[in-house]
Design a protein around this motif. Structure first.
Motif, PDB file in Angstrom:
ATOM      1  N   ASP A 122      39.798  46.807  31.442  1.00 40.21           N
ATOM      2  CA  ASP A 122      38.903  45.799  30.868  1.00 40.21           C
ATOM      3  C   ASP A 122      39.513  45.220  29.590  1.00 40.21           C
ATOM      4  OD1 ASP A 122      37.009  46.220  32.856  1.00 40.21           O
ATOM      5  OD2 ASP A 122      35.820  47.605  31.644  1.00 40.21           O
ATOM      6  N   ARG A 123      40.090  46.071  28.773  1.00 41.56           N
ATOM      7  CA  ARG A 123      40.697  45.604  27.522  1.00 41.56           C
ATOM      8  C   ARG A 123      41.891  44.693  27.797  1.00 41.56           C
ATOM      9  NH1 ARG A 123      38.327  48.095  23.333  1.00 41.56           N
ATOM     10  NH2 ARG A 123      37.181  50.000  23.762  1.00 41.56           N
ATOM     11  N   ARG A 124      42.667  44.999  28.823  1.00 37.86           N
ATOM     12  CA  ARG A 124      43.801  44.118  29.182  1.00 37.86           C
ATOM     13  C   ARG A 124      43.274  42.768  29.675  1.00 37.86           C
ATOM     14  NH1 ARG A 124      46.473  48.518  32.143  1.00 37.86           N
ATOM     15  NH2 ARG A 124      46.459  47.187  33.978  1.00 37.86           N
ATOM     16  N   ILE A 176      47.608  41.536  35.052  1.00 34.76           N
ATOM     17  CA  ILE A 176      47.180  42.874  34.624  1.00 34.76           C
ATOM     18  C   ILE A 176      47.483  43.951  35.653  1.00 34.76           C
ATOM     19  CG2 ILE A 176      45.399  41.990  33.084  1.00 34.76           C
ATOM     20  CD1 ILE A 176      43.358  42.932  35.196  1.00 34.76           C
ATOM     21  N   GLY A 177      48.014  43.545  36.824  1.00 33.26           N
ATOM     22  CA  GLY A 177      48.408  44.525  37.838  1.00 33.26           C
ATOM     23  C   GLY A 177      47.245  45.081  38.637  1.00 33.26           C
ATOM     24  N   LEU A 178      46.314  44.211  38.997  1.00 38.98           N
ATOM     25  CA  LEU A 178      45.143  44.612  39.773  1.00 38.98           C
ATOM     26  C   LEU A 178      44.974  43.617  40.903  1.00 38.98           C
ATOM     27  CD1 LEU A 178      42.896  46.791  39.367  1.00 38.98           C
ATOM     28  CD2 LEU A 178      41.567  45.044  38.194  1.00 38.98           C
ATOM     29  N   SER A 179      44.411  44.040  42.022  1.00 40.82           N
ATOM     30  CA  SER A 179      44.178  43.073  43.096  1.00 40.82           C
ATOM     31  C   SER A 179      43.029  42.147  42.698  1.00 40.82           C
ATOM     32  CB  SER A 179      43.899  43.772  44.424  1.00 40.82           C
ATOM     33  OG  SER A 179      42.749  44.554  44.335  1.00 40.82           O
ATOM     34  N   GLN A 180      42.943  41.028  43.399  1.00 43.26           N
ATOM     35  CA  GLN A 180      42.048  39.949  42.998  1.00 43.26           C
ATOM     36  C   GLN A 180      40.563  40.343  43.030  1.00 43.26           C
ATOM     37  OE1 GLN A 180      42.942  36.259  44.911  1.00 43.26           O
ATOM     38  NE2 GLN A 180      41.124  35.255  44.143  1.00 43.26           N
ATOM     39  N   THR A 181      40.110  40.999  44.072  1.00 43.74           N
ATOM     40  CA  THR A 181      38.683  41.329  44.191  1.00 43.74           C
ATOM     41  C   THR A 181      38.197  42.274  43.096  1.00 43.74           C
ATOM     42  OG1 THR A 181      38.748  40.904  46.569  1.00 43.74           O
ATOM     43  CG2 THR A 181      36.900  42.210  45.748  1.00 43.74           C
ATOM     44  N   ALA A 214      38.086  40.298  39.858  1.00 42.74           N
ATOM     45  CA  ALA A 214      36.947  39.380  39.812  1.00 42.74           C
ATOM     46  C   ALA A 214      35.653  40.136  39.525  1.00 42.74           C
ATOM     47  CB  ALA A 214      36.833  38.605  41.123  1.00 42.74           C
ATOM     48  N   ARG A 215      35.489  41.327  40.106  1.00 46.62           N
ATOM     49  CA  ARG A 215      34.290  42.135  39.851  1.00 46.62           C
ATOM     50  C   ARG A 215      34.214  42.558  38.386  1.00 46.62           C
ATOM     51  NH1 ARG A 215      35.359  46.065  43.959  1.00 46.62           N
ATOM     52  NH2 ARG A 215      35.250  44.871  45.859  1.00 46.62           N
ATOM     53  N   ARG A 216      35.356  43.007  37.860  1.00 46.21           N
ATOM     54  CA  ARG A 216      35.387  43.421  36.458  1.00 46.21           C
ATOM     55  C   ARG A 216      35.067  42.244  35.539  1.00 46.21           C
ATOM     56  NH1 ARG A 216      38.090  48.099  34.601  1.00 46.21           N
ATOM     57  NH2 ARG A 216      38.666  49.519  36.280  1.00 46.21           N
ATOM     58  N   ALA A 245      28.601  39.298  32.597  1.00 46.91           N
ATOM     59  CA  ALA A 245      27.181  39.659  32.695  1.00 46.91           C
ATOM     60  C   ALA A 245      26.731  40.509  31.508  1.00 46.91           C
ATOM     61  CB  ALA A 245      26.919  40.405  34.008  1.00 46.91           C
ATOM     62  N   GLU A 246      27.619  41.360  31.009  1.00 45.47           N
ATOM     63  CA  GLU A 246      27.285  42.213  29.864  1.00 45.47           C
ATOM     64  C   GLU A 246      27.397  41.474  28.528  1.00 45.47           C
ATOM     65  OE1 GLU A 246      29.812  45.640  30.211  1.00 45.47           O
ATOM     66  OE2 GLU A 246      28.706  46.437  31.938  1.00 45.47           O
ATOM     67  N   GLY A 247      27.866  40.226  28.561  1.00 37.72           N
ATOM     68  CA  GLY A 247      27.975  39.446  27.341  1.00 37.72           C
ATOM     69  C   GLY A 247      29.222  39.743  26.527  1.00 37.72           C
TER      70      GLY A 247
END
Length: 151
Positions: free
Chosen positions: A5-7, A27-32, A35-37, A43-45
């Motif tokens: 999340d910080r990245r 960031i080295g993560l898949s797209q889905t 996108a969720r993160r 949503a958390e502001g």
């Protein structure tokens, strides 16, 4: 909030227009999951919005003025009334309730000294409850960051 999340936040602060595909790749993560993160952070502001940074000098507002304001009263009602008034002044870029002998610190932008004087006379000095003000003109910004150190 974890390291991923910080990245995400660090990268988005550099380029808020980046697509989710490019963000995920960086960031080295898949797209889905990326996108969720991102949706959760929004949503958390934590991601409060997206905007363009505009150069104040190039739009004709090169002057930054810091104004210390002392109020007649530090009651909740007096502070709330002051806050409501200055929220309507588009030249006020920042306004902070402070500790110490002065109550409020504001940053105001202006085209020149005449423009600032007009703001003082027609806007700020008409706000009820102000005991005194002190203004300082910024000569130049020595440090001006837009990116929070979330990493």
């Amino acid at each position: 909030m974890d390291a991923i999340d910080r990245r995400i936040l660090t990268v988005l602060q550099r380029d808020g227009r980046m697509s989710v595909t490019d963000l995920a790749a960086e960031i080295g993560l898949s797209q889905t999951p990326c996108a969720r993160r991102l949706a959760r952070l929004e949503a958390e502001g934590i991601v409060a919005g997206y905007s363009a940074r505009v150069d104040q000098a190039r739009v004709g507002l090169p002057v930054s003025v810091f104004i210390w304001v002392e109020l007649d009263s530090q009651s909740k009602d007096a502070i709330d009334a002051f806050e409501r008034a200055v929220r309507g002044f588009e030249r006020v870029m920042e306004c902070h309730l402070m500790t110490g002998s002065r109550d409020i610190l504001m940053r105001v932008v202006a085209a020149d000294l005449t423009d600032f004087d007009r703001f003082l006379e027609e806007k700020l000095m008409r706000v009820p409850g102000i005991r005194s003000t002190r203004s300082s003109f910024a000569l130049r910004a020595m440090v001006k960051r837009q990116v929070l150190p979330v990493g």
